[in-house]
Enzyme design. Structure first.
Site, PDB file in Angstrom:
ATOM      1  N   GLU A 128       0.268   9.948  11.399  1.00 24.16           N
ATOM      2  CA  GLU A 128      -0.738   9.444  10.463  1.00 24.16           C
ATOM      3  C   GLU A 128      -1.897   8.785  11.204  1.00 24.16           C
ATOM      4  OE1 GLU A 128       0.029  11.168   7.998  1.00 24.16           O
ATOM      5  OE2 GLU A 128       0.098   9.652   6.419  1.00 24.16           O
ATOM      6  N   THR A 181     -10.472  10.531   3.996  1.00 26.97           N
ATOM      7  CA  THR A 181      -9.749   9.263   3.908  1.00 26.97           C
ATOM      8  C   THR A 181     -10.588   8.134   4.491  1.00 26.97           C
ATOM      9  OG1 THR A 181      -7.671  10.445   4.111  1.00 26.97           O
ATOM     10  CG2 THR A 181      -7.585   8.097   4.507  1.00 26.97           C
TER      11      THR A 181
END
Lengths: 307, 307
Positions: A128, A181
Site C-alpha cells: 500500500e 488517492t
C-alpha cells in the site's frame, strides 16, 4: 505444497463513518493469483493478466509486500507470482490491497504459516505504501481477516476483526473516471470541527454495536460521514443522486468506497442489494459516464484457496 | 403504588475516548430518592438531605426533569420528591444526572410506565440543561439504562445500550477541588486535528468491540483520549501521577470522569480495582488535597427500587 491458486477479495475502506479505520471484504469481486515456490531467492512477478501493471518486483505491490515478508522469514527459496487482475486499479475498492494481501497470504501458507494475520497486514501495508505513498491498513486488513475490520491503532498496529452479520450485502458502482488517492487526500482539511468529530465517533460506536448485535437498522443509522464525504463527494459525478436512489431502493446506507470514485451501499439481503444496483444504474445512466456495478455478500472468510 | 424509594447511580461520562457519547453507571455510589404521589398537580421538592441545593422546583434539576415528563404525560396528580444526596455536586460523577434521571424514572414507574427509557433520557436531559447549560445525555443515559451506553446521535436522540462485561470495576478518586463544567468546556478547542480524531474513533470502535467480546485487554488498549484529556488534565492536580500509579497497579485504563475533577480507572475484578484505589490515594497523599475514593462494579441495572 509448492503452488497455490487463491481468490483475493476487493474491499471497501472507510465505510462512511470509519475514515482510515474501518473496512470490509467483498465475496465475489476480486483477483486471482497463482503463487509457486521457485529455487531462486526473492520474488518474480511472471505474469499479469487483465491490466497493464509493472512486472518489476520492486515496482509491483505484490512484489514489495512479498519482499517485506521474506525479509523476516527464513526461506531457502523464492516465489513466482501470477496475477489475474479483475479489480480495476484506481476504482476505490482495494485493487492494490488485493494483490499485496494475496501475495503475503499465499507465501505464508507455502512457508507453513510462520506469521499470524496481523503480521501479514503489516507486510501487505508495504504494498500500500508503494501504491499510494501511505502504508494504510484499512483495505489489506479486511482482505486478510475477512468481514469487517477495525484498525484501532497504527502505532502499535492493532487490528480488530469485527463480527459481520450474515445477511449483509454490498452494492458498488464504479464510475469509469479517475480519482487519484493522493488527490482525494489532498483536498481534505487537516483539522475538523470538534462537534463533527463527536458525531463521527458516535456513529463509529453505533456501527460497531450494530455489527455485534446484528441490528441492521442501527447499522443503517450509523452509516453517516460528517467529515470526509461532504468534501470528497464533489469529486464524484452524481454522488448525491446515487445515494438518494440507493436509500430509496432500501439500502441501509450509502457512501464513498475508499477514496472513490466507487460508491458503495450496504443492504440487508441480496434482493435489496440487487435493487440498489438497479437504482444506482438509473442514476448513472443520466450522467453519460460508463460504469460497473457489483453486488456481493460481505465476505467473512477473506482470501481463500481455489482450484 | 403511591410511593417509591430508589437508588440512582453515579455515572462516569466520556470514558476516555468517548467524549460526549459514552458513559457508564456505578453500582454502590449514588443517591437515594423518595417519590410519592400528591393530590396537587406539578412537582414539589420537599426535602434534600446531605447537600445545600435549591428546593424550588424550577431551580432543581429533579424538578425540571420531572416537569418535562409531566408536560407529555396525562397525570391527574403531582409528585413530591425527597432527595438523599450522597454524590457531591461538581464531582464529575453525574450528581445532577442522578437526580434528574431518578426523578423521571420513579415518576414513570408511578404513572404505570407510559414512557420508554429513551423518552426518560430526553426528559432527564432537561435537568442537565439546567445544571450545566447544555442538555447532554452521557450521564443520564447510563443512569437510566445501566451499564455502558452510547449516545450515537443527539438529533435525533439515539441511545444504544452496550454490553457490559461482568468483571468490570471502576475506581474513582474525587479530589475536593472545584472544576466547573462550563470552565472545563471553555478550555477545549472547537477544532481538532484530523489525525487525532482518527485515533479517537479507532479507540471508540475498539472499546465498543472489547465490550461486546468481553476482551478486557482490548478495552484497556482502547481507553485512550488523544483530544480532551491532554487539555483538561491540566485542571486536575496530580492527574499524571494518579494515572501512572493506576496503570502500574493493574488498571486497564485511567482518565478524567466527565469534565473532572474526578479521575476514574477501569479494572478487571474487584481486587485490582481496590489496589488501584490505594495507588490513587498514594498519589494524592503527596498533594495535600482532600479526596474521596470509590470502588464499584459497573452497574448493569441502572436505577432500582430499594426498601
Amino acid at each position: 505444497m509448492n503452488e497455490l491458486k487463491i481468490f483475493t477479495p476487493a474491499t471497501i475502506a472507510n465505510v462512511s463513518c470509519g475514515f482510515d479505520v474501518l473496512g470490509l471484504a467483498l465475496d465475489n469481486v476480486g483477483d486471482e493469483m497463482i503463487i509457486r515456490k521457485i529455487p531462486e531467492n526473492g520474488i518474480i512477478i511472471s505474469k499479469i493478466e487483465g491490466q497493464d501493471l509493472p512486472l518489476e518486483t520492486h515496482k509491483n505491490v505484490a512484489g514489495v509486500a512479498g519482499l517485506a515478508l521474506l525479509a523476516e522469514a527464513e526461506a531457502t527459496h523464492g516465489f513466482e507470482i501470477e496475477i489475474i487482475k479483475r479489480i480495476k486499479p484506481g476504482s476505490g475498492i482495494g485493487s492494490s490491497a488485493a494483490s499485496s494481501a494475496g501475495a503475503v497470504w499465499a507465501i505464508n501458507e507455502l512457508l507453513g504459516k510462520p506469521f499470524n494475520t496481523s503480521d501479514l497486514v503489516r507486510f501487505a501495508m508495504e504494498g500500500e505504501r508503494l501504491a499510494t505513498g501511505v502504508a494504510h491498513a484499512d483495505n489489506v486488513a479486511p482482505a486478510l481477516f475477512g468481514g469487517f475490520t477495525l484498525v484501532r491503532s497504527y502505532e502499535p498496529l492493532d487490528i480488530i476483526s469485527v463480527n459481520t452479520p450474515s445477511e449483509l450485502y454490498a452494492t458498488v458502482i464504479h464510475p469509469q473516471i479517475e480519482v487519484k488517492t493522493s488527490d482525494a487526500r489532498e483536498i481534505l482539511r487537516t483539522t475538523v470541527q470538534l462537534k463533527d468529530a463527536i458525531k463521527q465517533w458516535g456513529n463509529v460506536g453505533g456501527l460497531i454495536s450494530g455489527l455485534y448485535t446484528e441490528d441492521y437498522d442501527l447499522i443503517g443509522r450509523s452509516l453517516q460521514d460528517h467529515i470526509i464525504e461532504p468534501i470528497r463527494s464533489i469529486l464524484i459525478p452524481a454522488f448525491d443522486s446515487v445515494k438518494k436512489n440507493s436509500i430509496k431502493a432500501g439500502a441501509l446506507g450509502c457512501g464513498i468506497s475508499g477514496s472513490g470514485p466507487s460508491i458503495f451501499a450496504l443492504s440487508k439481503g441480496e434482493e435489496t442489494a440487487l435493487n440498489v444496483g438497479e437504482a444506482m444504474k438509473a442514476a448513472y445512466n443520466k450522467v453519460g459516464i460508463k460504469y460497473d456495478v457489483h453486488v456481493s455478500k460481505v465476505n467473512k472468510q477473506g482470501i481463500k484457496i481455489i482450484n
